[in-house]
Design an enzyme around this catalytic site. Structure first.
Site, mmCIF file in Angstrom:
data_model
loop_
_atom_site.group_PDB
_atom_site.id
_atom_site.type_symbol
_atom_site.label_atom_id
_atom_site.label_comp_id
_atom_site.label_asym_id
_atom_site.label_seq_id
_atom_site.Cartn_x
_atom_site.Cartn_y
_atom_site.Cartn_z
ATOM 1 C CG ASP A 1 -4.378 5.281 0.148
ATOM 2 O OD1 ASP A 1 -4.763 5.454 1.321
ATOM 3 O OD2 ASP A 1 -4.469 4.200 -0.436
ATOM 4 C CG ASN B 1 -5.805 -3.767 -8.483
ATOM 5 O OD1 ASN B 1 -5.404 -3.612 -7.321
ATOM 6 N ND2 ASN B 1 -6.120 -2.751 -9.257
ATOM 7 C CG HIS C 1 -4.544 -1.263 -5.143
ATOM 8 N ND1 HIS C 1 -5.755 -0.818 -5.596
ATOM 9 C CD2 HIS C 1 -4.750 -1.555 -3.829
ATOM 10 C CE1 HIS C 1 -6.635 -0.823 -4.613
ATOM 11 N NE2 HIS C 1 -6.051 -1.275 -3.528
HETATM 12 C C1 F6R Z 1 -6.221 1.814 1.909
HETATM 13 C C2 F6R Z 1 -5.406 1.386 0.794
HETATM 14 C C3 F6R Z 1 -5.739 0.209 -0.074
HETATM 15 C C4 F6R Z 1 -6.158 -1.031 0.715
HETATM 16 C C5 F6R Z 1 -6.427 -2.209 -0.208
HETATM 17 C C6 F6R Z 1 -7.012 -3.400 0.551
HETATM 18 O O1 F6R Z 1 -5.636 2.964 2.526
HETATM 19 O O2 F6R Z 1 -4.447 2.013 0.540
HETATM 20 O O3 F6R Z 1 -4.608 -0.072 -0.863
HETATM 21 O O4 F6R Z 1 -5.152 -1.365 1.628
HETATM 22 O O5 F6R Z 1 -7.313 -1.847 -1.224
HETATM 23 O O6 F6R Z 1 -8.260 -3.030 1.055
HETATM 24 P P1 F6R Z 1 -9.060 -3.956 2.106
HETATM 25 O O7 F6R Z 1 -8.232 -4.044 3.305
HETATM 26 O O8 F6R Z 1 -10.356 -3.238 2.344
HETATM 27 O O9 F6R Z 1 -9.240 -5.284 1.415
#
Ligand code: F6R
Length: 235
Positions: free
Chosen positions: A75, A134, A136
């Site tokens: 992303d 959330n 995602h």
């Molecule tokens: C990052 C991404 C996000 C994270 C998610 C968890 O490339 O795509 O979906 O994987 O927000 O983030 P952390 O690991 O910082 O809790």
């Protein structure tokens, strides 16, 4: 400890973030040994960073070779210049591509070009993912159905908040482009890394709640999914 939680899902819990990094690196190295030409969809965010550091050490010690691996960007924010430190491309370069000696990459610029390049690779062998607060995956915000394509999205207030910690006071871009749910769910193998007590409730819902577009990560159940969680996230 390994628990099976329904069709296709293996849940492995480890004591802490360091053990998580070791266990994740073991799985990733095994996949690269089995297929040196592996294509890997690569998350940034905080959770996988200790894993990437562990992998870099193994590369430095000559234990594993990533030179034929292709790293595929998961992303990206919209509207940033190439040298903006907030770009997820530069974060992936700093944390994964350069330290592992990777020379083959697919960058996420425009959805069409990206999907073409991934198709030419033969798809994704291994998706390395983190769990959004959330639910995602990448920037597939709720609701994202299983056929949601690679596309541009507007970040939810919750995701803007969770991304704020990465950028030390700089504003978080509100637009992003993400690999689609369809691509993520088509990966031949998926590794979901989850650490910290703040992920406990969302991980429970991901693995035991209803499978719904309102919690995109729940849609991973039924794919070849391994969840690695530390004890804070799965008590
Ligand atoms: C990052 C991404 C996000 C994270 C998610 C968890 O490339 O795509 O979906 O994987 O927000 O983030 P952390 O690991 O910082 O809790």
């Amino acid at each position: 400890m390994v628990e099976a939680v329904g069709a296709g899902v293996t849940l492995k819990t480890v004591p802490d973030t360091q053990a998580l990094a070791q266990a994740a690196a073991d799985l990733i190295c095994a996949a690269v040994r089995a297929n040196p030409d592996l294509s890997i969809l690569v998350a940034t965010g905080n959770t996988p960073m200790p894993t990437y550091t562990e992998l870099a050490q193994r590369v430095q010690h000559g234990e594993i070779d990533f030179s034929r691996v292709t790293a595929v960007q998961l992303d990206e924010y919209l509207g940033l210049t190439d040298d903006d430190p907030r770009s997820l491309w530069s974060w992936m370069q700093r944390s994964f591509v350069a330290p592992l000696g990777i020379t083959r990459t697919v960058r996420l610029h425009t959805p069409e070009e990206f999907d073409r390049e991934v198709a030419a690779l033969g798809g994704i062998d291994l998706a390395l993912l983190g769990l959004g607060p959330n639910g995602h995956l990448g920037f597939n915000e709720p609701p994202s159905p299983p056929d949601a394509p690679t596309r541009t999205v507007t970040l939810t207030p919750e995701s803007l908040e969770s991304n704020r910690v990465y950028w030390d006071g700089l504003p978080v871009p509100t637009g992003a482009v993400t690999a689609g749910m369809n691509l993520i769910l088509s990966a031949r193998q998926t590794l979901l890394l989850v650490s910290g007590a703040h992920k406990r409730a969302i991980l429970r819902r991901t693995l035991e709640g209803p499978q719904t577009p309102d919690l995109p990560a729940s849609l991973l159940r039924g794919t070849a999914l391994t969840v690695l969680a530390d004890e804070a996230a799965w008590a």
